[in-house]
Write a protein that holds these residues in place. Structure first.
Motif, PDB file in Angstrom:
ATOM      1  N   PHE A  87       0.838  -1.198   0.000  1.00 30.64           N
ATOM      2  CA  PHE A  87       0.000   0.000   0.000  1.00 30.64           C
ATOM      3  C   PHE A  87       0.875   1.249   0.000  1.00 30.64           C
ATOM      4  O   PHE A  87       2.027   1.210   0.425  1.00 30.64           O
ATOM      5  CB  PHE A  87      -0.911   0.030   1.237  1.00 30.64           C
ATOM      6  CG  PHE A  87      -1.838  -1.147   1.311  1.00 30.64           C
ATOM      7  CD1 PHE A  87      -3.020  -1.167   0.600  1.00 30.64           C
ATOM      8  CD2 PHE A  87      -1.529  -2.250   2.086  1.00 30.64           C
ATOM      9  CE1 PHE A  87      -3.867  -2.259   0.637  1.00 30.64           C
ATOM     10  CE2 PHE A  87      -2.356  -3.349   2.144  1.00 30.64           C
ATOM     11  CZ  PHE A  87      -3.536  -3.352   1.420  1.00 30.64           C
TER      12      PHE A  87
ATOM     13  N   MET B 272       0.582   5.307   1.306  1.00 23.02           N
ATOM     14  CA  MET B 272      -0.224   6.268   2.061  1.00 23.02           C
ATOM     15  C   MET B 272       0.305   7.670   1.771  1.00 23.02           C
ATOM     16  O   MET B 272       1.469   7.965   2.020  1.00 23.02           O
ATOM     17  CB  MET B 272      -0.163   5.996   3.559  1.00 23.02           C
ATOM     18  CG  MET B 272      -1.010   6.986   4.339  1.00 23.02           C
ATOM     19  SD  MET B 272      -1.186   6.589   6.090  1.00 23.02           S
ATOM     20  CE  MET B 272       0.446   6.921   6.684  1.00 23.02           C
ATOM     21  N   TYR B 273      -0.554   8.517   1.218  1.00 25.59           N
ATOM     22  CA  TYR B 273      -0.227   9.912   0.982  1.00 25.59           C
ATOM     23  C   TYR B 273      -0.732  10.699   2.185  1.00 25.59           C
ATOM     24  O   TYR B 273      -1.930  10.818   2.386  1.00 25.59           O
ATOM     25  CB  TYR B 273      -0.888  10.423  -0.301  1.00 25.59           C
ATOM     26  CG  TYR B 273      -0.449   9.657  -1.532  1.00 25.59           C
ATOM     27  CD1 TYR B 273       0.751   9.950  -2.150  1.00 25.59           C
ATOM     28  CD2 TYR B 273      -1.228   8.634  -2.055  1.00 25.59           C
ATOM     29  CE1 TYR B 273       1.164   9.252  -3.270  1.00 25.59           C
ATOM     30  CE2 TYR B 273      -0.825   7.924  -3.175  1.00 25.59           C
ATOM     31  CZ  TYR B 273       0.373   8.242  -3.775  1.00 25.59           C
ATOM     32  OH  TYR B 273       0.774   7.538  -4.880  1.00 25.59           O
TER      33      TYR B 273
ATOM     34  N   THR C 218      -4.573   9.435   2.453  1.00 26.03           N
ATOM     35  CA  THR C 218      -5.212   8.550   1.494  1.00 26.03           C
ATOM     36  C   THR C 218      -4.355   7.298   1.381  1.00 26.03           C
ATOM     37  O   THR C 218      -3.141   7.397   1.202  1.00 26.03           O
ATOM     38  CB  THR C 218      -5.323   9.220   0.110  1.00 26.03           C
ATOM     39  OG1 THR C 218      -6.032  10.444   0.241  1.00 26.03           O
ATOM     40  CG2 THR C 218      -6.021   8.314  -0.882  1.00 26.03           C
ATOM     41  N   ILE C 219      -4.978   6.135   1.485  1.00 19.17           N
ATOM     42  CA  ILE C 219      -4.258   4.872   1.346  1.00 19.17           C
ATOM     43  C   ILE C 219      -4.731   4.208   0.058  1.00 19.17           C
ATOM     44  O   ILE C 219      -5.928   4.063  -0.161  1.00 19.17           O
ATOM     45  CB  ILE C 219      -4.509   3.941   2.547  1.00 19.17           C
ATOM     46  CG1 ILE C 219      -4.076   4.616   3.842  1.00 19.17           C
ATOM     47  CG2 ILE C 219      -3.778   2.618   2.353  1.00 19.17           C
ATOM     48  CD1 ILE C 219      -4.391   3.828   5.089  1.00 19.17           C
ATOM     49  N   MET C 220      -3.749   3.824  -0.757  1.00 16.73           N
ATOM     50  CA  MET C 220      -4.051   3.191  -2.041  1.00 16.73           C
ATOM     51  C   MET C 220      -3.336   1.850  -2.136  1.00 16.73           C
ATOM     52  O   MET C 220      -2.170   1.747  -1.751  1.00 16.73           O
ATOM     53  CB  MET C 220      -3.539   4.074  -3.194  1.00 16.73           C
ATOM     54  CG  MET C 220      -4.154   5.448  -3.253  1.00 16.73           C
ATOM     55  SD  MET C 220      -5.821   5.429  -3.873  1.00 16.73           S
ATOM     56  CE  MET C 220      -5.584   4.792  -5.492  1.00 16.73           C
ATOM     57  N   PRO C 221      -4.014   0.824  -2.673  1.00 14.68           N
ATOM     58  CA  PRO C 221      -3.319  -0.439  -2.927  1.00 14.68           C
ATOM     59  C   PRO C 221      -2.267  -0.229  -4.021  1.00 14.68           C
ATOM     60  O   PRO C 221      -2.431   0.619  -4.901  1.00 14.68           O
ATOM     61  CB  PRO C 221      -4.419  -1.374  -3.429  1.00 14.68           C
ATOM     62  CG  PRO C 221      -5.691  -0.737  -3.013  1.00 14.68           C
ATOM     63  CD  PRO C 221      -5.442   0.729  -2.958  1.00 14.68           C
ATOM     64  N   ARG C 222      -1.172  -0.992  -3.931  1.00 15.78           N
ATOM     65  CA  ARG C 222      -0.108  -0.877  -4.925  1.00 15.78           C
ATOM     66  C   ARG C 222       0.207  -2.265  -5.461  1.00 15.78           C
ATOM     67  O   ARG C 222       0.557  -3.164  -4.699  1.00 15.78           O
ATOM     68  CB  ARG C 222       1.134  -0.267  -4.293  1.00 15.78           C
ATOM     69  CG  ARG C 222       2.319  -0.205  -5.253  1.00 15.78           C
ATOM     70  CD  ARG C 222       3.430   0.623  -4.736  1.00 15.78           C
ATOM     71  NE  ARG C 222       4.073   0.001  -3.596  1.00 15.78           N
ATOM     72  CZ  ARG C 222       5.094   0.537  -2.945  1.00 15.78           C
ATOM     73  NH1 ARG C 222       5.558   1.713  -3.307  1.00 15.78           N
ATOM     74  NH2 ARG C 222       5.639  -0.074  -1.929  1.00 15.78           N
TER      75      ARG C 222
ATOM     76  N   TRP D 113      -3.795  -4.990  -4.185  1.00  9.50           N
ATOM     77  CA  TRP D 113      -5.183  -5.161  -4.610  1.00  9.50           C
ATOM     78  C   TRP D 113      -5.749  -6.491  -4.124  1.00  9.50           C
ATOM     79  O   TRP D 113      -6.930  -6.572  -3.764  1.00  9.50           O
ATOM     80  CB  TRP D 113      -5.293  -5.031  -6.126  1.00  9.50           C
ATOM     81  CG  TRP D 113      -5.217  -3.605  -6.552  1.00  9.50           C
ATOM     82  CD1 TRP D 113      -4.158  -2.972  -7.127  1.00  9.50           C
ATOM     83  CD2 TRP D 113      -6.230  -2.611  -6.386  1.00  9.50           C
ATOM     84  NE1 TRP D 113      -4.454  -1.645  -7.335  1.00  9.50           N
ATOM     85  CE2 TRP D 113      -5.720  -1.395  -6.893  1.00  9.50           C
ATOM     86  CE3 TRP D 113      -7.512  -2.611  -5.868  1.00  9.50           C
ATOM     87  CZ2 TRP D 113      -6.450  -0.212  -6.895  1.00  9.50           C
ATOM     88  CZ3 TRP D 113      -8.244  -1.434  -5.868  1.00  9.50           C
ATOM     89  CH2 TRP D 113      -7.724  -0.249  -6.379  1.00  9.50           C
TER      90      TRP D 113
ATOM     91  N   PHE E 100      -6.487  -5.995  -0.368  1.00  5.69           N
ATOM     92  CA  PHE E 100      -7.658  -5.136  -0.224  1.00  5.69           C
ATOM     93  C   PHE E 100      -8.931  -5.896  -0.592  1.00  5.69           C
ATOM     94  O   PHE E 100      -9.950  -5.815   0.103  1.00  5.69           O
ATOM     95  CB  PHE E 100      -7.496  -3.886  -1.100  1.00  5.69           C
ATOM     96  CG  PHE E 100      -8.677  -2.971  -1.057  1.00  5.69           C
ATOM     97  CD1 PHE E 100      -8.918  -2.193   0.063  1.00  5.69           C
ATOM     98  CD2 PHE E 100      -9.546  -2.878  -2.129  1.00  5.69           C
ATOM     99  CE1 PHE E 100     -10.019  -1.337   0.112  1.00  5.69           C
ATOM    100  CE2 PHE E 100     -10.636  -2.033  -2.089  1.00  5.69           C
ATOM    101  CZ  PHE E 100     -10.875  -1.258  -0.965  1.00  5.69           C
TER     102      PHE E 100
ATOM    103  N   ALA F 180       2.081   0.170   4.642  1.00  3.96           N
ATOM    104  CA  ALA F 180       2.102   1.179   3.580  1.00  3.96           C
ATOM    105  C   ALA F 180       3.394   1.977   3.576  1.00  3.96           C
ATOM    106  O   ALA F 180       3.953   2.295   4.627  1.00  3.96           O
ATOM    107  CB  ALA F 180       0.919   2.137   3.755  1.00  3.96           C
TER     108      ALA F 180
END
Length: 108
Positions: free
Chosen positions: A8, A10-11, A19-23, A28, A31, A84
């Motif tokens: 993940f 995290m911005y 904001t946490i996004m899968p990478r 994915w 998640f 993350a």
């Protein structure tokens, strides 16, 4: 876990703004697993709520479901934060502004 291997990103824009996004595939997949497991109580609540709609049991079940959703959300956020890579957006913006100031002054 090395930063490049974390599933993940995290911005962070402040202490409570992130904001946490899968990478990649791993992010994915993890998640998706979290969401698939959460689907079980959601479907169970929907089926039960349909049966007891309009009765006091509905409101008790709704309160329990909402509390479980809150706990599930907080736990999943903490779990993803621990896995993350953190990118501090404020720090990057400060560095960019400083670089631009130096460039305007003719410094290197």
């Amino acid at each position: 876990m090395r930063e490049q291997d974390k599933p993940f990103v995290m911005y962070r824009r402040g202490p409570w703004n992130f904001t946490i996004m899968p990478r990649g595939k791993a992010g994915w997949t993890q998640f998706g697993a979290w969401m698939a497991v959460f689907a079980v109580p959601t479907i169970a609540f929907a089926i039960y709520a349909e049966r007891v709609e309009g009765r006091p049991e509905f409101w008790a079940a709704l309160a329990l479901y909402l509390a479980a959703t809150l706990v599930w959300s907080l736990v999943s956020i903490r779990w993803m934060m621990a896995r993350a890579e953190v990118i501090d957006v404020e720090k990057l913006l400060r560095q960019q502004r400083e670089t631009e100031r130096r460039a305007r002054r003719g410094e290197r």
